[in-house]
Design a protein around this motif. Structure first.
Motif, PDB file in Angstrom:
ATOM      1  N   UNK A  62       0.828  -1.210   0.000  1.00 36.33           N
ATOM      2  CA  UNK A  62       0.000   0.000   0.000  1.00 36.33           C
ATOM      3  C   UNK A  62       0.863   1.261   0.000  1.00 36.33           C
ATOM      4  N   UNK A  63       2.024   1.186   0.629  1.00 39.81           N
ATOM      5  CA  UNK A  63       2.929   2.339   0.635  1.00 39.81           C
ATOM      6  C   UNK A  63       3.502   2.578  -0.753  1.00 39.81           C
ATOM      7  N   UNK A  64       3.704   1.497  -1.504  1.00 41.15           N
ATOM      8  CA  UNK A  64       4.010   1.547  -2.933  1.00 41.15           C
ATOM      9  C   UNK A  64       5.147   2.452  -3.335  1.00 41.15           C
ATOM     10  N   UNK A  65       4.829   3.431  -4.208  1.00 42.54           N
ATOM     11  CA  UNK A  65       5.865   4.251  -4.837  1.00 42.54           C
ATOM     12  C   UNK A  65       6.529   5.228  -3.874  1.00 42.54           C
ATOM     13  N   UNK A  66       6.091   5.266  -2.625  1.00 44.22           N
ATOM     14  CA  UNK A  66       6.773   6.120  -1.638  1.00 44.22           C
ATOM     15  C   UNK A  66       8.076   5.488  -1.169  1.00 44.22           C
ATOM     16  N   UNK A  67       8.227   4.179  -1.412  1.00 43.09           N
ATOM     17  CA  UNK A  67       9.450   3.477  -1.003  1.00 43.09           C
ATOM     18  C   UNK A  67      10.492   3.663  -2.094  1.00 43.09           C
ATOM     19  N   UNK A  68      11.200   4.777  -2.010  1.00 38.04           N
ATOM     20  CA  UNK A  68      12.200   5.138  -3.011  1.00 38.04           C
ATOM     21  C   UNK A  68      13.532   5.440  -2.331  1.00 38.04           C
ATOM     22  N   UNK A  69      14.653   5.065  -2.955  1.00 38.38           N
ATOM     23  CA  UNK A  69      15.952   5.449  -2.389  1.00 38.38           C
ATOM     24  C   UNK A  69      16.023   6.956  -2.184  1.00 38.38           C
ATOM     25  N   UNK A  70      16.455   7.359  -1.009  1.00 45.42           N
ATOM     26  CA  UNK A  70      16.547   8.781  -0.692  1.00 45.42           C
ATOM     27  C   UNK A  70      15.349   9.312   0.066  1.00 45.42           C
ATOM     28  N   UNK A  71      14.231   8.564   0.063  1.00 46.71           N
ATOM     29  CA  UNK A  71      13.052   9.006   0.813  1.00 46.71           C
ATOM     30  C   UNK A  71      13.295   8.816   2.305  1.00 46.71           C
ATOM     31  N   UNK A  72      12.813   9.743   3.117  1.00 46.21           N
ATOM     32  CA  UNK A  72      13.005   9.626   4.561  1.00 46.21           C
ATOM     33  C   UNK A  72      12.086   8.558   5.132  1.00 46.21           C
TER      34      UNK A  72
END
Length: 469
Positions: free
Chosen positions: A217-227
Motif C-alpha cells: 500500500x505504501x508503494x511508490x513512496x518506497x524510493x531510495x533517498x526518501x526519509x
C-alpha cells in the motif's frame, strides 16, 4: 651431445609457459581486450600526441599472438599480429624502447608499418606492468620522421604510462565494487525476510523485494533517498497500518520514536491481515538496519492458544480469568472517561437437578443453549463470560441501570423459553439475575459484590427474576 635438451632446459621452458599463462590470465581478468574505446584512455593518448608533438599514440595490450589497441590516435587500427607490431620490441625487452629511425634498423625496416604507406620512422614505447608475470601492454608514440626524445621527455612518458596503469587499476576497482555491489544485492534479495537500510540521515539506502511486497500500500513512496518518516506517513495515509486508524499522529510519533531508539523488536499489523516482527538496530556509522519477519502463522497460533485460555471450552464465552480482566479494564475506562458501566450476574436456577435427573451431558447442552440466549441479548461491545458451573458474568459498558434491567429481564424470559429434549423428556429451567451499576468512587470488587448480593436477593425472592444491588 649437441642438440639434446637437458632437464633444466625443459624446466625453464615450463616455467616460462606457466608465467605466460599467468600473464594472460591477469590481462583477461582486467576486461580490457575487445572492448570499446574509453575516454579515460583516449585522454592519455591525446595528451601524448600534444606533449610529444607526434601524430600517433597508442595504448595496446599484449594477447597471446596479437596486440589489441584500447586507444588509438592517428591510425585506423584496432589490432595487429604481435609478430608484425613494433610493440613487440617493448614486449620482449620491457621498460622503455626508443627507435629513432626504424628504416635504419635491420630488424624493423621491412615491417609493413615502416616500409608501407604508414611510413613510420620514430617509435618509443614503454611497458605497462602490473606485477611480476610480465608486461600486459604498452604506451607508444610514433612519428613519420626520425627523432629522439630527451631524458626529460622520457620521464614524462613514464608519467603518462603511470596514468594508464592508474586508469586500469581504477577500472578494475570499479568492476570489483560493482561485483561486490551486485553480490550484496543478490544476497539481500536471497534473504527469506524483508531487509532494509536507512542511512545516517534516515533516508532509504536500499531494501529488497520482500520489503516492498510487505508494504504494497505504501508503494511508490518506497524510493531510495526518501526519509523513513515520509514512507511511514504515506503508509498511514493509504491505510497500510490498521492500528493507526483514528489516531494517526499519535501512532506516527510512537513509530518514529521506536525507529530512532531501535532497541527492541515490535509487532506490526498490516492492512492485508499479516503480522510482522520488526527488528531494527543502529550501526556505528549511524545508519539503521532493519528486518521484517512474517509472524502471521505464529500470531494465529498465539490467537488460538489465547482462545483456549480465554474462552470457556464448553460455551465459547469468555473464561473466568478473561471476563474478570475485561471487567477491570472497562471499570478503569468508565472511571477515566466518566462513563456508565453495569454488570449482571446470571445463575441458572436448580441447575444441579438437571445434572442429577438427566445427566451431565444434558446439563452441558442446556448451558450451551443458555449462553447463546445470553449472547443474543447483548450488543457487539458487551462481554459475557462463564465464571464456573452455571454462573455467568455480563459486562455492559456505557450502560445505565435501567437498560441493564431490561437486558436482564429479556435474558430471564428467553432462558425460561428454552426447552430441550433428552431421553424423551423435556429439559428446562430458569435463571436469576443480579444487576449493579457503577457508583462514584466504587472499586471493581465492590461493583461485583453489589451484583452478587442482588443475585442472592433474586434467588431469595423466588428465582426467575431480576434484582438490583
Amino acid at each position: 651431445m649437441v642438440g639434446l635438451r637437458n632437464e633444466d632446459d625443459t624446466a625453464s621452458d615450463n616455467a616460462l609457459e606457466a608465467k605466460e599463462e599467468r600473464r594472460l590470465a591477469r590481462l583477461r581478468s582486467l576486461g580490457l581486450l575487445d572492448t570499446p574505446s574509453e575516454e579515460g584512455y583516449d585522454r592519455i593518448t591525446r595528451l601524448a600526441c600534444a606533449i610529444f608533438d607526434v601524430p600517433i599514440a597508442l595504448i595496446g595490450f599484449f594477447d597471446r599472438d596479437r596486440v589489441w589497441f584500447k586507444s588509438v590516435q592517428g591510425l585506423q587500427i584496432r589490432e595487429i599480429p604481435l609478430d608484425l607490431s613494433l610493440c613487440k620490441q617493448v614486449f620482449q625487452k620491457s621498460g622503455i624502447v626508443q627507435i629513432n629511425d626504424a628504416s635504419r634498423d635491420p630488424l624493423l625496416r621491412e615491417n609493413r608499418l615502416v616500409a608501407g604507406q604508414e611510413h613510420i620512422r620514430f617509435y618509443t614505447g614503454i611497458t605497462l606492468d602490473l606485477g611480476d608475470d610480465g608486461p600486459i601492454g604498452s604506451l607508444c608514440i610514433l612519428d613519420r620522421k626520425p627523432r629522439r626524445l630527451s631524458p626529460v621527455k622520457l620521464e614524462i612518458l613514464k608519467d603518462l604510462a603511470s596514468l594508464v596503469l592508474d586508469e586500469i587499476r581504477l577500472a578494475n576497482k570499479t568492476r570489483e565494487i560493482e561485483r561486490n555491489r551486485q553480490m550484496f544485492i543478490d544476497a539481500v534479495e536471497a534473504l527469506p525476510d524483508a531487509f532494509v537500510i536507512y542511512d545516517e540521515t534516515d533516508r532509504l539506502f536500499t531494501c529488497n523485494r520482500k520489503y516492498r511486497d510487505f508494504y504494497r500500500k505504501t508503494g511508490d513512496a518506497i524510493l531510495p533517498g526518501a526519509t523513513f518518516e515520509s514512507i511511514v506517513r504515506a503508509g498511514v495515509e493509504r491505510g497500510q497500518y490498521p492500528e493507526a486508524a483514528g489516531r494517526e499522529e499519535e501512532w506516527i510519533a510512537d513509530r518514529l520514536h521506536r525507529h530512532r531508539e531501535a532497541n527492541e523488536p515490535i509487532q506490526q499489523q498490516l492492512a492485508d491481515g499479516r503480522w510482522l516482527r520488526v527488528y531494527e538496530t543502529k550501526t556505528r556509522s549511524g545508519s539503521t538496519v532493519g528486518f521484517r519477519v512474517d509472524i502471521t502463522e505464529l500470531k494465529l497460533r498465539e490467537q488460538q492458544l489465547n482462545e483456549l485460555v480465554n474462552r470457556d471450552a464448553l460455551t465459547r464465552t469468555l473464561s473466568r480469568r478473561a471476563i474478570l480482566e475485561i471487567g477491570k479494564q472497562q471499570w478503569d475506562r468508565a472511571n477515566r472517561e466518566g462513563q456508565s458501566l453495569a454488570v449482571i450476574y446470571c445463575d441458572l436456577d436448580h441447575f444441579k437437578e438437571i445434572n442429577d435427573r438427566f445427566s451431565h451431558a444434558a446439563g452441558d447442552e442446556f448451558l450451551v443453549a443458555a449462553s447463546r440466549v445470553m449472547m443474543s441479548a447483548l450488543r457487539t461491545h458487551d462481554f459475557i463470560g462463564r465464571l464456573g458451573g452455571e454462573e455467568f458474568l455480563l459486562i455492559l459498558p456505557e450502560t445505565s441501570l435501567s437498560v441493564a434491567i431490561a437486558v436482564g429481564r429479556r435474558i430471564c424470559e428467553q432462558v425460561e423459553a428454552i426447552k430441550l429434549t433428552h431421553g424423551g423428556q423435556t429439559v428446562m429451567t430458569t435463571t436469576s439475575a443480579g444487576i449493579a451499576e457503577l457508583k462514584s468512587g466504587q472499586s471493581f470488587e465492590e461493583l461485583l459484590n453489589g451484583a452478587d448480593k442482588a443475585l442472592y436477593q433474586a434467588k431469595a425472592a423466588g428465582r426467575n427474576q431480576v434484582a438490583c444491588g
